[in-house]
Design an enzyme around this catalytic site. Structure first.
Site, short mmCIF file in Angstrom:
data_model
loop_
_atom_site.label_atom_id
_atom_site.label_comp_id
_atom_site.label_asym_id
_atom_site.label_seq_id
_atom_site.Cartn_x
_atom_site.Cartn_y
_atom_site.Cartn_z
N ASP A 10 2.96 4.82 -3.95
CA ASP A 10 1.63 4.92 -3.30
C ASP A 10 0.81 6.29 -3.60
O ASP A 10 1.58 6.91 -3.86
CB ASP A 10 1.83 4.68 -1.54
N ILE A 11 -0.27 6.28 -4.12
CA ILE A 11 -1.17 6.70 -4.66
C ILE A 11 -1.90 7.91 -3.58
O ILE A 11 -1.88 9.09 -3.75
CB ILE A 11 -2.80 6.20 -5.12
N ASN A 55 1.99 -3.73 7.11
CA ASN A 55 1.28 -3.47 7.88
C ASN A 55 0.82 -5.15 7.93
O ASN A 55 -0.20 -5.71 6.74
CB ASN A 55 0.26 -3.42 7.87
N GLN A 64 -3.67 -3.30 8.16
CA GLN A 64 -3.69 -3.70 6.61
C GLN A 64 -5.41 -3.28 5.96
O GLN A 64 -5.79 -3.88 6.06
CB GLN A 64 -3.16 -5.37 6.06
N HIS A 101 1.74 -6.15 1.40
CA HIS A 101 2.69 -5.14 0.09
C HIS A 101 3.34 -4.40 1.43
O HIS A 101 3.30 -4.59 2.55
CB HIS A 101 1.84 -4.35 0.12
N PHE A 102 5.70 -3.98 0.46
CA PHE A 102 6.23 -4.09 1.84
C PHE A 102 5.63 -2.52 1.33
O PHE A 102 5.91 -1.95 0.45
CB PHE A 102 7.50 -4.69 1.97
N HIS A 103 6.00 -0.94 2.71
CA HIS A 103 5.93 0.40 2.33
C HIS A 103 7.00 0.64 2.10
O HIS A 103 7.93 0.56 3.59
CB HIS A 103 5.40 1.12 3.25
P1 5GP Z 1 -2.00 -1.63 4.04
O1 5GP Z 1 -2.51 0.15 5.08
O2 5GP Z 1 -2.45 -2.08 3.13
O3 5GP Z 1 -0.74 -1.34 4.69
O4 5GP Z 1 -1.77 -0.23 2.55
C1 5GP Z 1 -2.60 -0.07 1.76
C2 5GP Z 1 -2.12 0.94 0.79
O5 5GP Z 1 -2.40 1.42 -1.17
C3 5GP Z 1 -2.26 2.54 0.85
O6 5GP Z 1 -0.98 2.94 1.42
C4 5GP Z 1 -2.34 3.08 -0.19
O7 5GP Z 1 -2.66 4.79 -0.12
C5 5GP Z 1 -3.15 2.17 -1.08
N1 5GP Z 1 -3.25 2.47 -2.66
C6 5GP Z 1 -4.46 1.62 -1.98
N2 5GP Z 1 -5.26 2.33 -3.22
C7 5GP Z 1 -4.41 2.31 -4.21
C8 5GP Z 1 -4.01 1.68 -5.90
O8 5GP Z 1 -5.32 2.00 -6.37
N3 5GP Z 1 -3.05 2.56 -6.38
C9 5GP Z 1 -1.46 2.86 -5.60
N4 5GP Z 1 -0.15 2.97 -6.51
N5 5GP Z 1 -1.83 3.10 -4.36
C10 5GP Z 1 -3.07 2.24 -3.57
#
Ligand code: 5GP
Length: 134
Positions: A29-30, A85, A92, A98-100
């Site tokens: 995650d970035i 999420n 989300q 996607h799974f964290h």
């Molecule tokens: P969500 O809130 O949808 O469950 O999580 C999305 C995740 O994707 C966030 O933790 C965010 O930091 C990550 N993310 C968003 N854009 C990018 C990207 O361009 N590259 C990477 N590696 N992670 C990303």
């Protein structure tokens, strides 16, 4: 429009890749909640867990388990959360399921409470450390 994760999967946007299978990709995650915060993403672009075809679900879970074990091992068998999420009200932001995998150092704040950035070159180091444990 393709999701940001589809663009990563297609190589249009760079990422620190942990592993790629026929059906999934795992990347760092970035904006990690902790070092090693990893995302496991099915290549098929669907929004919700229930949209994942049943035929893909076992492969997805296998990859989550495989990557989670490597993340934990890389950080001395650290505890971790696996979080989905599922939908905007659940937090989300990227509409591509996607799974964290979220490492939890002792005393760490609850998931998603705090975000950080990797220092220059650190993301590559963490990625290599996890890949070494696959
Ligand atoms: P969500 O809130 O949808 O469950 O999580 C999305 C995740 O994707 C966030 O933790 C965010 O930091 C990550 N993310 C968003 N854009 C990018 C990207 O361009 N590259 C990477 N590696 N992670 C990303």
């Amino acid at each position: 429009m393709a999701s940001i994760f589809t663009k990563i999967i297609q190589g249009e946007i760079p990422c620190e890749k942990i592993i790629e299978t026929d059906s999934e990709i795992a990347i760092l995650d970035i904006m990690p909640c902790a070092k090693g915060h990893t995302l496991v993403i099915p290549k098929l672009e669907v929004k919700l867990l229930e949209d994942v075809p049943e035929s893909e679900a076992l492969s997805l879970m296998r990859t989550i388990q495989y990557v989670a074990k490597a993340v934990s091992t890389a950080f001395d068998r650290i505890d971790y959360n696996i979080i989905l999420n599922n939908g905007s009200n659940a937090g989300q932001e990227v509409e591509h399921v996607h799974f964290h995998i979220l490492p939890r150092p002792k005393g760490s704040l609850r998931p998603f409470h705090q975000r950080s950035n990797y220092a220059e070159g650190e993301m590559q180091e963490v990625g290599a450390k996890i890949r070494n444990c696959l």
